[in-house]
Design an enzyme around this catalytic site. Structure first.
Site, mmCIF file in Angstrom:
data_model
loop_
_atom_site.group_PDB
_atom_site.id
_atom_site.type_symbol
_atom_site.label_atom_id
_atom_site.label_comp_id
_atom_site.label_asym_id
_atom_site.label_seq_id
_atom_site.Cartn_x
_atom_site.Cartn_y
_atom_site.Cartn_z
ATOM 1 N N LEU A 158 -23.161 -33.482 -38.922
ATOM 2 C CA LEU A 158 -23.875 -32.699 -40.024
ATOM 3 C C LEU A 158 -25.260 -33.024 -40.903
ATOM 4 C CD1 LEU A 158 -20.533 -31.183 -41.724
ATOM 5 C CD2 LEU A 158 -21.816 -30.366 -39.591
ATOM 6 N N ASP A 210 -6.585 -33.057 -51.976
ATOM 7 C CA ASP A 210 -5.359 -32.241 -52.189
ATOM 8 C C ASP A 210 -5.406 -31.416 -53.606
ATOM 9 O OD1 ASP A 210 -4.420 -33.935 -49.958
ATOM 10 O OD2 ASP A 210 -3.882 -35.566 -51.422
ATOM 11 N N ASN A 248 -13.030 -30.865 -44.817
ATOM 12 C CA ASN A 248 -14.357 -31.977 -45.570
ATOM 13 C C ASN A 248 -15.430 -31.882 -44.516
ATOM 14 O OD1 ASN A 248 -13.449 -34.049 -43.752
ATOM 15 N ND2 ASN A 248 -12.229 -34.874 -45.025
ATOM 16 N N SER A 249 -16.276 -32.779 -44.875
ATOM 17 C CA SER A 249 -17.614 -32.842 -44.146
ATOM 18 C C SER A 249 -17.162 -33.457 -42.421
ATOM 19 C CB SER A 249 -18.500 -33.790 -44.762
ATOM 20 O OG SER A 249 -19.646 -33.780 -43.824
ATOM 21 N N GLY A 250 -16.461 -34.565 -42.564
ATOM 22 C CA GLY A 250 -16.046 -35.111 -41.428
ATOM 23 C C GLY A 250 -15.205 -34.450 -40.475
ATOM 24 N N GLU A 251 -14.288 -33.757 -41.055
ATOM 25 C CA GLU A 251 -13.571 -32.588 -40.319
ATOM 26 C C GLU A 251 -13.996 -31.616 -39.859
ATOM 27 O OE1 GLU A 251 -9.360 -33.706 -43.027
ATOM 28 O OE2 GLU A 251 -10.784 -31.906 -43.422
#
Length: 518
Positions: free
Chosen positions: A217, A280, A205-208
């Protein structure tokens, strides 16, 4: 791109026919939802008092990925660590009820099963309580490695779900290196831990992704070009052949080695504050699609459609094959009257979505239309297309138009992936509808300028933006109609000549001049 009807139907049918075997390896979680009404604030502390009406327990984390993959038609084996506690027993029972094979779950004596308990008061989560499993010892890791080795035999795909709750790469990577399925997907908080596996696909995801790159980002749609520019770095650090970065309401960006252009999907954002586990579902759907050897871009488009299904539901939800097909085969729900449209726009705006509005006749939909509608959709989160009714088309275009009825024209537009809502209006201009909806962006295609439009002053008066998108030459509706008539006239003339007549009755003149507008 959003998955179209044929793509979804074909994929669901293929999965149903082949019944691929998917192995889910990862951190199993039991999600508990305690739901009630929050009617007052406690005198003991500044916290709401929730009067409980329902408590449910469902598979979460890797276990949620497993039940989603099973609901989409795959055979699924779940590999993970659970405790010998009540939560572990409930989790196993919920997985088995969903049709997931739990033979390969490793039960650790004396261990706790990770449980996340949410208390919901009214329409929002009031508190979440996490009970986390302890880091497993070497013996548990060896047992997990053995379970992975048994489970992946004959598997079509494997997906690793690592939430930093116990599953270790050293127990999994060597096994998958020895007996690798045709598709390996990794969904992990820290992708560098799995770089040695060289996954076929990773789904940060964005944070990862920000953590992987070591930099922020940005926010909203501004993240897209940042992610695209970082393609080589994302793939190098994750060790993956491809990466799909999920950006919540801004959809996804697929990064592929050697691809000239990044592939994007569009999300259907929802305001549901209790939704959980859409990532998920996305991961499960992509893995199932890859398990039947679907092209990667098709797999991502279908995964986005599946995630869109569950974000509209409360709690930790599952997307079934039937729900996935239904979500892309109900264009009629996209065609709404003005009252329903106003309600939908209000809800979208309350959820922080940017509304884009355009209008036209759209009599014979052609490449010029689809190009400009795709460009319009890029300008916001919800694209509304207002369609002239048949009488207003006749007033604007002449007595021989429209070629297609308003009902048919609306149905065609509603089936386009880039269009969210369609409505029909009877006035010569959409100004009354614009004044009611007050869209953030008003878009026109063709060779107009803002100064040529009556709508420009109305939109700018309430602070909206008027945008003119690219005109596609030689793709006006009138030009298309003219070419059809000219071809028909030529055919009739040839037939008349063959029959020995002069074909003098054939009308070869175009009806009107080419129109620059839809």
């Amino acid at each position: 791109m959003t998955a179209d009807v044929r793509l979804v139907r074909d994929l669901v049918a293929t999965v149903d026919d082949r019944e691929p075997l998917v192995v889910v390896i990862g951190d199993c979680i039991l999600d508990r939802w305690t739901v009630g009404k929050a009617e007052r604030v406690s005198r003991e502390a500044p916290a709401p008092v929730v009067r409980v009406t329902e408590t449910i327990a469902v598979p979460g984390g890797a276990a949620n990925t497993a039940v989603n993959a099973r609901a989409l038609g795959a055979r699924v084996r779940m590999v993970g660590l659970i405790g010998d506690d009540e939560s572990g027993r409930v989790l196993r029972e919920r997985l088995e009820t969903a049709g997931v094979d739990t033979t390969y779950l490793v039960e650790v004596p004396g261990a706790r099963t990770t449980t996340k308990s949410r208390v919901v008061g009214g329409d929002r989560v009031v508190v979440r309580v996490d009970e986390l499993a302890a880091t497993p010892d070497a013996h548990a890791g060896a047992r997990l490695a053995g379970a992975v080795a048994r489970a992946v035999r004959t598997a079509d795909a494997a997906v690793v779900c690592d939430y930093d709750l116990g599953v270790q790469p050293e127990d999994v990577v060597p096994v998958l290196d020895r007996d690798r399925p045709s598709a390996v997907v990794v969904d992990a908080h820290d992708l560098t831990r799995w770089a040695a596996l060289h996954p076929d696909l990773v789904t940060p995801n964005s944070g990862e992704t920000a953590g992987l790159l070591g930099r922020d980002l940005g926010a909203g749609s501004a993240r897209v070009p940042v992610v695209v520019d970082a393609r080589d770095e994302v793939l190098a650090r994750s060790g993956a052949r491809a990466a799909v970065v999920t950006l919540d309401r801004d959809g996804t960006v697929l990064l592929e080695r050697g691809a000239d252009q990044a592939f994007r999907t569009r999300a259907t954002p929802a305001s549901e504050q209790q939704a959980s586990g859409a990532g998920d579902t996305f991961c499960a759907a992509a893995t199932v699609a890859l398990a039947v050897r679907a092209p990667l871009r098709d797999a991502i488009a279908v995964a986005q459609a599946a995630a869109d299904v569950v974000v509209r539901e409360a709690g930790t939800s599952v997307c079934t094959a039937a729900a996935l097909v239904e979500s892309v085969t109900a264009p009629a729900a996209t065609v709404v009257d003005h009252d329903d449209l106003a309600t939908a726009v209000e809800a979208a705006r309350a959820a922080g979505r940017r509304v884009v509005f355009t209008n036209g006749c759209f009599d014979v939909v052609h490449r010029g239309h689809t190009t400009y509608l795709r460009q319009a959709r890029e300008l916001g989160d919800l694209l509304v297309v207002a369609l002239n009714d048949d009488d207003s088309v006749r007033r604007l275009k002449g007595p021989e138009r429209p070629i297609n009825t308003a009902e048919d024209r609306a149905g065609v537009l509603a089936a386009l992936a880039c269009v969210d809502l369609v409505t029909v209006f009877a006035t010569d201009t959409p100004i009354p509808l614009i004044e009611r909806l007050r869209p953030e962006v008003y878009v026109k295609g063709g060779d107009y300028s803002p100064e040529m439009l009556q709508e420009t002053g109305v939109v700018r008066a309430y602070g909206g933006e008027v945008v003119m998108v690219d005109y596609v030459p030689e793709h006006s509706t009138t030009a298309v109609v003219r070419r059809i008539r000219e071809a028909a006239a030529a055919t009739a003339a040839a037939a008349a000549a063959d029959a020995g007549t002069d074909g003098a009755a054939v009308d070869t003149a175009p009806a009107t001049e080419p129109d620059p507008a839809p």
